[in-house]
Scaffold this active site. Structure first.
Site, short mmCIF file in Angstrom:
data_model
loop_
_atom_site.label_atom_id
_atom_site.label_comp_id
_atom_site.label_asym_id
_atom_site.label_seq_id
_atom_site.Cartn_x
_atom_site.Cartn_y
_atom_site.Cartn_z
NE ARG A 32 53.73 37.75 42.30
CZ ARG A 32 52.78 36.89 42.57
NH1 ARG A 32 52.10 36.99 43.70
NH2 ARG A 32 52.48 35.91 41.75
CB THR A 90 60.81 35.38 48.16
OG1 THR A 90 60.87 36.49 47.23
CG2 THR A 90 62.17 34.72 48.26
CG ASP A 115 52.28 37.56 34.39
OD1 ASP A 115 53.24 37.24 35.11
OD2 ASP A 115 52.17 38.72 33.91
CG ASP A 128 53.63 37.12 30.95
OD1 ASP A 128 54.52 37.95 30.71
OD2 ASP A 128 53.80 36.09 31.63
C1 PRP Z 1 52.17 41.46 39.00
C2 PRP Z 1 51.09 42.50 39.14
C3 PRP Z 1 51.40 43.12 40.47
C4 PRP Z 1 51.94 41.96 41.25
C5 PRP Z 1 50.88 41.47 42.19
O1 PRP Z 1 53.35 42.01 38.57
O2 PRP Z 1 51.03 43.42 38.08
O3 PRP Z 1 52.34 44.19 40.39
O4 PRP Z 1 52.28 40.93 40.31
O5 PRP Z 1 51.35 40.47 43.02
P1 PRP Z 1 51.51 40.69 44.58
O6 PRP Z 1 50.24 41.32 45.07
O7 PRP Z 1 51.69 39.30 45.11
O8 PRP Z 1 52.71 41.55 44.84
P2 PRP Z 1 54.63 41.10 38.22
O9 PRP Z 1 55.47 40.90 39.43
O10 PRP Z 1 54.16 39.88 37.51
O11 PRP Z 1 55.48 42.04 37.26
P3 PRP Z 1 55.20 42.42 35.72
O12 PRP Z 1 53.95 43.30 35.71
O13 PRP Z 1 56.41 43.20 35.36
O14 PRP Z 1 55.01 41.17 34.93
N1 URA Z 2 50.39 38.80 39.28
C1 URA Z 2 49.62 38.54 38.19
O1 URA Z 2 49.83 39.13 37.11
N2 URA Z 2 48.65 37.64 38.31
C2 URA Z 2 48.40 37.01 39.47
O2 URA Z 2 47.47 36.18 39.53
C3 URA Z 2 49.20 37.27 40.59
C4 URA Z 2 50.19 38.20 40.46
#
Ligand code: PRP
Ligand code: URA
Length: 210
Positions: free
Chosen positions: A101, A105, A197, A200
């Site tokens: 994400r 945005t 997250d 993380d």
């Molecule tokens: C997180 C999660 C989803 C997304 C959800 O990934 O694992 O893929 O956010 O958010 P949304 O429904 O608003 O799209 P992130 O973008 O943090 O990436 P990462 O797993 O690489 O940390």
């Molecule tokens: N992605 C995450 O990992 N946690 C949240 O709460 C939202 C998006």
């Protein structure tokens, strides 16, 4: 088609996952346990074909899964669910979609994709612990649809109502299986109460490491 699990063991593990003091090691183990139980629910209507099997005593009717199964974890956090699914579905094929994400945005950015062939013949499970705005899930489902997928299911750990609505509007035919339906999103697009997250927490990286 939202299925929210009420299984007591899942609810116990969701609580462990939410706890800010849970280490990555314990987090990964709890996520695996929940994923196994979620598959039990999300796999209860998988099509089967009957077959004959010879026991040491006689022949009887048996069952084999009628469709290929494809797992598609959304990188990174979806990786935390794959091994549990593969344990139960050892013949499953695995695709990967890389999405993150944009923090301003909240729109998903696609950076990787590799999929098994003939997705149109397979039951495709999209795996991502977090369904927040739904942008990532909808983007993943769109990409897979473009690659031919027809029978898709979304399996998440924690979902926000906003994300559920987003997926239901874009893909009303896709069932969503989740362990928890939370209250909503904060002004940064994080699920509340949520668990922070997910990437993380699984991989023990800090929020500023990207
Ligand atoms: C997180 C999660 C989803 C997304 C959800 O990934 O694992 O893929 O956010 O958010 P949304 O429904 O608003 O799209 P992130 O973008 O943090 O990436 P990462 O797993 O690489 O940390
Ligand atoms: N992605 C995450 O990992 N946690 C949240 O709460 C939202 C998006």
């Amino acid at each position: 088609m939202l299925h929210v699990s009420t299984h007591p063991v899942i609810q116990r593990d969701v609580t462990i996952l939410r706890d800010e003091h849970t280490s990555s090691e314990v987090f990964r183990a709890a996520l695996s346990r929940v994923s196994r139980l979620l598959l039990y629910e999300a796999g209860s209507d998988l099509p089967v074909k009957s077959c004959r099997v010879q026991t040491p005593l006689e022949q009887c009717e048996g069952s084999v899964l009628a469709k290929r199964i494809v797992l598609v974890p959304v990188l990174r956090a979806g990786l935390g669910m794959v091994d549990a699914f593969l344990e139960m579905l050892p013949q499953a094929e695995v695709g990967h979609i890389g999405l993150y994400r944009n923090e301003e945005t909240l729109e998903p950015v696609e950076y990787y994709g590799k999929y098994p062939v003939a997705l149109d013949e397979a039951v495709v499970y999209v795996l991502d612990p977090m369904l927040a705005t739904g942008g990532s899930a909808v983007a993943a489902l769109r990409v897979l649809q473009t690659h031919g997928a027809k029978m898709m299911r979304l399996v998440t750990l924690v979902s926000a109502p906003e994300g559920v609505r987003h997926v239901e509007e874009a893909f009303p035919e896709v069932p969503i299986y989740t362990a928890a339906l939370d209250r909503g999103l904060n002004d940064k697009g994080y699920i509340i109460p949520g668990l922070g997250d997910a990437g993380d927490r699984i991989f023990d990286t800090g929020p500023d490491s990207r």
